[in-house]
Design a protein around this motif. Structure first.
Motif, PDB file in Angstrom:
ATOM      1  N   LEU A  38       0.838  -1.207   0.000  1.00  0.00           N
ATOM      2  CA  LEU A  38       0.000   0.000   0.000  1.00  0.00           C
ATOM      3  C   LEU A  38       0.869   1.252   0.000  1.00  0.00           C
ATOM      4  CD1 LEU A  38      -2.622  -1.134   2.658  1.00  0.00           C
ATOM      5  CD2 LEU A  38      -3.049  -0.877   0.222  1.00  0.00           C
ATOM      6  N   ALA A  39       0.418   2.266  -0.713  1.00  0.00           N
ATOM      7  CA  ALA A  39       1.147   3.540  -0.766  1.00  0.00           C
ATOM      8  C   ALA A  39       1.077   4.249   0.590  1.00  0.00           C
ATOM      9  CB  ALA A  39       0.547   4.420  -1.856  1.00  0.00           C
ATOM     10  N   LYS A  40       2.040   5.152   0.813  1.00  0.00           N
ATOM     11  CA  LYS A  40       2.111   5.882   2.093  1.00  0.00           C
ATOM     12  C   LYS A  40       0.840   6.647   2.409  1.00  0.00           C
ATOM     13  CE  LYS A  40       7.066   6.821   1.914  1.00  0.00           C
ATOM     14  NZ  LYS A  40       8.052   7.893   1.643  1.00  0.00           N
ATOM     15  N   GLN A  41       0.228   7.239   1.363  1.00  0.00           N
ATOM     16  CA  GLN A  41      -0.938   8.109   1.599  1.00  0.00           C
ATOM     17  C   GLN A  41      -2.256   7.367   1.771  1.00  0.00           C
ATOM     18  OE1 GLN A  41       0.980   7.891  -1.186  1.00  0.00           O
ATOM     19  NE2 GLN A  41       0.188   9.235  -2.789  1.00  0.00           N
ATOM     20  N   VAL A  42      -2.230   6.046   1.670  1.00  0.00           N
ATOM     21  CA  VAL A  42      -3.474   5.277   1.841  1.00  0.00           C
ATOM     22  C   VAL A  42      -3.981   5.413   3.269  1.00  0.00           C
ATOM     23  CG1 VAL A  42      -4.473   2.957   1.871  1.00  0.00           C
ATOM     24  CG2 VAL A  42      -2.960   3.613   0.012  1.00  0.00           C
ATOM     25  N   GLN A  43      -5.272   5.678   3.394  1.00  0.00           N
ATOM     26  CA  GLN A  43      -5.898   5.784   4.716  1.00  0.00           C
ATOM     27  C   GLN A  43      -6.993   4.730   4.832  1.00  0.00           C
ATOM     28  OE1 GLN A  43      -7.324   9.790   5.228  1.00  0.00           O
ATOM     29  NE2 GLN A  43      -5.313  10.694   4.935  1.00  0.00           N
ATOM     30  N   GLU A  44      -7.488   4.565   6.068  1.00  0.00           N
ATOM     31  CA  GLU A  44      -8.551   3.572   6.297  1.00  0.00           C
ATOM     32  C   GLU A  44      -9.761   3.827   5.411  1.00  0.00           C
ATOM     33  OE1 GLU A  44      -9.849   2.541  10.219  1.00  0.00           O
ATOM     34  OE2 GLU A  44      -7.805   2.320  10.939  1.00  0.00           O
ATOM     35  N   LYS A  45     -10.095   5.105   5.222  1.00  0.00           N
ATOM     36  CA  LYS A  45     -11.287   5.435   4.421  1.00  0.00           C
ATOM     37  C   LYS A  45     -11.135   4.970   2.968  1.00  0.00           C
ATOM     38  CE  LYS A  45      -9.935  10.149   3.190  1.00  0.00           C
ATOM     39  NZ  LYS A  45     -10.280  11.555   3.174  1.00  0.00           N
ATOM     40  N   ASP A  46      -9.877   4.940   2.459  1.00  0.00           N
ATOM     41  CA  ASP A  46      -9.656   4.454   1.093  1.00  0.00           C
ATOM     42  C   ASP A  46      -9.947   2.960   1.002  1.00  0.00           C
ATOM     43  OD1 ASP A  46      -8.632   6.986   0.100  1.00  0.00           O
ATOM     44  OD2 ASP A  46      -6.834   6.577   1.273  1.00  0.00           O
ATOM     45  N   LEU A  47      -9.520   2.231   2.029  1.00  0.00           N
ATOM     46  CA  LEU A  47      -9.758   0.783   2.054  1.00  0.00           C
ATOM     47  C   LEU A  47     -11.249   0.495   2.269  1.00  0.00           C
ATOM     48  CD1 LEU A  47      -6.653  -0.307   4.144  1.00  0.00           C
ATOM     49  CD2 LEU A  47      -6.955  -0.508   1.674  1.00  0.00           C
ATOM     50  N   LYS A  48     -11.876   1.346   3.072  1.00  0.00           N
ATOM     51  CA  LYS A  48     -13.313   1.194   3.325  1.00  0.00           C
ATOM     52  C   LYS A  48     -14.104   1.435   2.038  1.00  0.00           C
ATOM     53  CE  LYS A  48     -14.520   2.250   7.581  1.00  0.00           C
ATOM     54  NZ  LYS A  48     -14.866   3.009   8.769  1.00  0.00           N
TER      55      LYS A  48
ATOM     56  N   LEU B 218      -3.853   1.550  -6.395  1.00  0.00           N
ATOM     57  CA  LEU B 218      -4.308   2.609  -5.488  1.00  0.00           C
ATOM     58  C   LEU B 218      -3.131   3.544  -5.232  1.00  0.00           C
ATOM     59  CD1 LEU B 218      -6.636   3.584  -3.601  1.00  0.00           C
ATOM     60  CD2 LEU B 218      -5.676   2.114  -1.838  1.00  0.00           C
ATOM     61  N   PHE B 219      -3.290   4.809  -5.569  1.00  0.00           N
ATOM     62  CA  PHE B 219      -2.198   5.796  -5.461  1.00  0.00           C
ATOM     63  C   PHE B 219      -0.942   5.280  -6.179  1.00  0.00           C
ATOM     64  CE2 PHE B 219      -4.737   6.803  -1.601  1.00  0.00           C
ATOM     65  CZ  PHE B 219      -5.075   8.112  -1.935  1.00  0.00           C
ATOM     66  N   GLU B 220      -1.157   4.809  -7.407  1.00  0.00           N
ATOM     67  CA  GLU B 220      -0.078   4.360  -8.302  1.00  0.00           C
ATOM     68  C   GLU B 220       0.681   3.130  -7.821  1.00  0.00           C
ATOM     69  OE1 GLU B 220       2.368   7.723  -9.390  1.00  0.00           O
ATOM     70  OE2 GLU B 220       0.612   8.923  -9.905  1.00  0.00           O
ATOM     71  N   LYS B 221       0.143   2.425  -6.820  1.00  0.00           N
ATOM     72  CA  LYS B 221       0.783   1.174  -6.379  1.00  0.00           C
ATOM     73  C   LYS B 221      -0.243   0.042  -6.411  1.00  0.00           C
ATOM     74  CE  LYS B 221       4.036   0.845  -3.192  1.00  0.00           C
ATOM     75  NZ  LYS B 221       4.698   0.924  -1.866  1.00  0.00           N
ATOM     76  N   PRO B 222       0.088  -1.085  -7.051  1.00  0.00           N
ATOM     77  CA  PRO B 222      -0.881  -2.188  -7.085  1.00  0.00           C
ATOM     78  C   PRO B 222      -0.978  -2.900  -5.739  1.00  0.00           C
ATOM     79  CG  PRO B 222       1.145  -2.827  -8.204  1.00  0.00           C
ATOM     80  CD  PRO B 222       1.319  -1.401  -7.793  1.00  0.00           C
ATOM     81  N   MET B 223      -2.186  -3.124  -5.278  1.00  0.00           N
ATOM     82  CA  MET B 223      -2.392  -3.810  -4.005  1.00  0.00           C
ATOM     83  C   MET B 223      -2.196  -5.316  -4.199  1.00  0.00           C
ATOM     84  SD  MET B 223      -5.707  -2.047  -2.221  1.00  0.00           S
ATOM     85  CE  MET B 223      -6.880  -2.794  -3.338  1.00  0.00           C
ATOM     86  N   VAL B 224      -1.560  -5.940  -3.237  1.00  0.00           N
ATOM     87  CA  VAL B 224      -1.440  -7.396  -3.238  1.00  0.00           C
ATOM     88  C   VAL B 224      -2.415  -7.903  -2.181  1.00  0.00           C
ATOM     89  CG1 VAL B 224       0.108  -9.367  -2.941  1.00  0.00           C
ATOM     90  CG2 VAL B 224       0.995  -7.213  -3.861  1.00  0.00           C
ATOM     91  N   VAL B 225      -3.431  -8.647  -2.614  1.00  0.00           N
ATOM     92  CA  VAL B 225      -4.474  -9.107  -1.685  1.00  0.00           C
ATOM     93  C   VAL B 225      -4.393 -10.624  -1.519  1.00  0.00           C
ATOM     94  CG1 VAL B 225      -6.951  -9.079  -1.167  1.00  0.00           C
ATOM     95  CG2 VAL B 225      -5.953  -7.219  -2.497  1.00  0.00           C
ATOM     96  N   GLN B 226      -4.302 -11.067  -0.258  1.00  0.00           N
ATOM     97  CA  GLN B 226      -4.247 -12.503   0.054  1.00  0.00           C
ATOM     98  C   GLN B 226      -5.161 -12.800   1.235  1.00  0.00           C
ATOM     99  OE1 GLN B 226       0.083 -11.908   0.546  1.00  0.00           O
ATOM    100  NE2 GLN B 226       0.308 -13.867  -0.506  1.00  0.00           N
ATOM    101  N   PHE B 227      -5.418 -14.073   1.467  1.00  0.00           N
ATOM    102  CA  PHE B 227      -6.155 -14.439   2.679  1.00  0.00           C
ATOM    103  C   PHE B 227      -5.187 -14.325   3.852  1.00  0.00           C
ATOM    104  CE2 PHE B 227      -8.688 -16.897  -0.472  1.00  0.00           C
ATOM    105  CZ  PHE B 227      -9.916 -16.310  -0.207  1.00  0.00           C
ATOM    106  N   ALA B 228      -5.666 -13.777   4.953  1.00  0.00           N
ATOM    107  CA  ALA B 228      -4.804 -13.623   6.136  1.00  0.00           C
ATOM    108  C   ALA B 228      -4.496 -14.990   6.734  1.00  0.00           C
ATOM    109  CB  ALA B 228      -5.495 -12.732   7.162  1.00  0.00           C
ATOM    110  N   ARG B 229      -3.276 -15.146   7.251  1.00  0.00           N
ATOM    111  CA  ARG B 229      -2.881 -16.444   7.809  1.00  0.00           C
ATOM    112  C   ARG B 229      -3.409 -16.657   9.218  1.00  0.00           C
ATOM    113  NH1 ARG B 229       3.321 -16.034   6.034  1.00  0.00           N
ATOM    114  NH2 ARG B 229       3.038 -16.304   3.799  1.00  0.00           N
ATOM    115  N   SER B 230      -3.603 -15.565   9.943  1.00  0.00           N
ATOM    116  CA  SER B 230      -3.966 -15.672  11.371  1.00  0.00           C
ATOM    117  C   SER B 230      -5.306 -16.353  11.621  1.00  0.00           C
ATOM    118  CB  SER B 230      -3.983 -14.284  12.013  1.00  0.00           C
ATOM    119  OG  SER B 230      -4.878 -13.464  11.301  1.00  0.00           O
ATOM    120  N   ALA B 231      -6.258 -16.190  10.682  1.00  0.00           N
ATOM    121  CA  ALA B 231      -7.609 -16.706  10.929  1.00  0.00           C
ATOM    122  C   ALA B 231      -7.835 -18.056  10.255  1.00  0.00           C
ATOM    123  CB  ALA B 231      -8.642 -15.691  10.448  1.00  0.00           C
TER     124      ALA B 231
END
Length: 204
Positions: A114-124, A178-191
């Motif tokens: 995620l880019a530095k400027q990404v905020q929670e509202k962007d993910l929401k 998002l903000f010129e950086k591609p997001m890498v999305v995976q299933f979380a390992r913890s759950a």
């Protein structure tokens, strides 16, 4: 003398001309409703009947979402998601996708790069589309933890209502720029589900 004056006023005939104005407003409203919404709302407000007319249907959604202040009024559309997502060929050019593994399906996803400027509202704005905010249960399960400091910076964990929603989010949002950086999305390992614990024992 002072008390007699109001009696005289009472005998005067008081006329109301409101009835003639209302149909005119209604007529104007029905004629221009589609073409010129702003003009009609102005005319309606001037006569004091602004709240009687039904609001456009799109507002219905906004009202329910505005009850919970943290929820944005709208989320990203699937069209926009697809438009700004990298193709498989493009993903192969990025080192972040080199050894990409989606992981074991569960209701929690892990997002990195995620880019530095990404905020929670962007993910929401992006992942909120996989949650039914009419449902209190789903609303409570939707959880975003964005890491902004230390080694975990630029990463986030997002809790979704169920495995199905998480799988859909992973499929549609992986590679989204998002903000010129591609997001890498995976299933979380913890759950991980309980059955994986047994598999781990077998491997040992």
């Amino acid at each position: 003398d002072v008390f007699e004056q109001p009696q005289h006023v009472g005998h005067k005939k008081i006329e109301f001309h409101i009835n003639t104005d209302i149909p005119a407003v209604l007529q104007i409203n029905s004629e221009k409703e589609k073409n010129d919404l702003f003009a009609t709302t102005e005319e309606i407000n001037n006569t004091g009947f602004g709240r009687i007319f039904p609001a456009p249907s799109s507002n219905d959604k906004m009202e329910t979402e505005e009850e919970n202040n943290e929820i944005p009024t709208e989320f990203i559309s699937r069209k926009d998601l697809e438009k700004n997502r990298l193709s498989r060929e493009e993903m192969e050019k990025f080192s972040v996708f080199k050894n990409y593994e989606p992981g074991d399906p569960n209701c929690r996803i892990y997002v990195k790069n995620l880019a530095k400027q990404v905020q929670e509202k962007d993910l929401k704005f992006i992942f909120g589309r996989y949650v039914d905010f009419q449902s209190e249960v789903e609303r409570n399960m939707f959880d975003i933890r964005l890491m902004k400091e230390g080694r975990m910076k630029g990463q986030a964990f997002i809790g979704l209502p169920d495995e199905k929603a998480a799988a859909k989010a992973l499929k549609e949002a992986n590679g989204y720029v998002l903000f010129e950086k591609p997001m890498v999305v995976q299933f979380a390992r913890s759950a991980r589900p309980k059955q994986d614990v047994n598999e781990g024992k077998r491997k040992k």
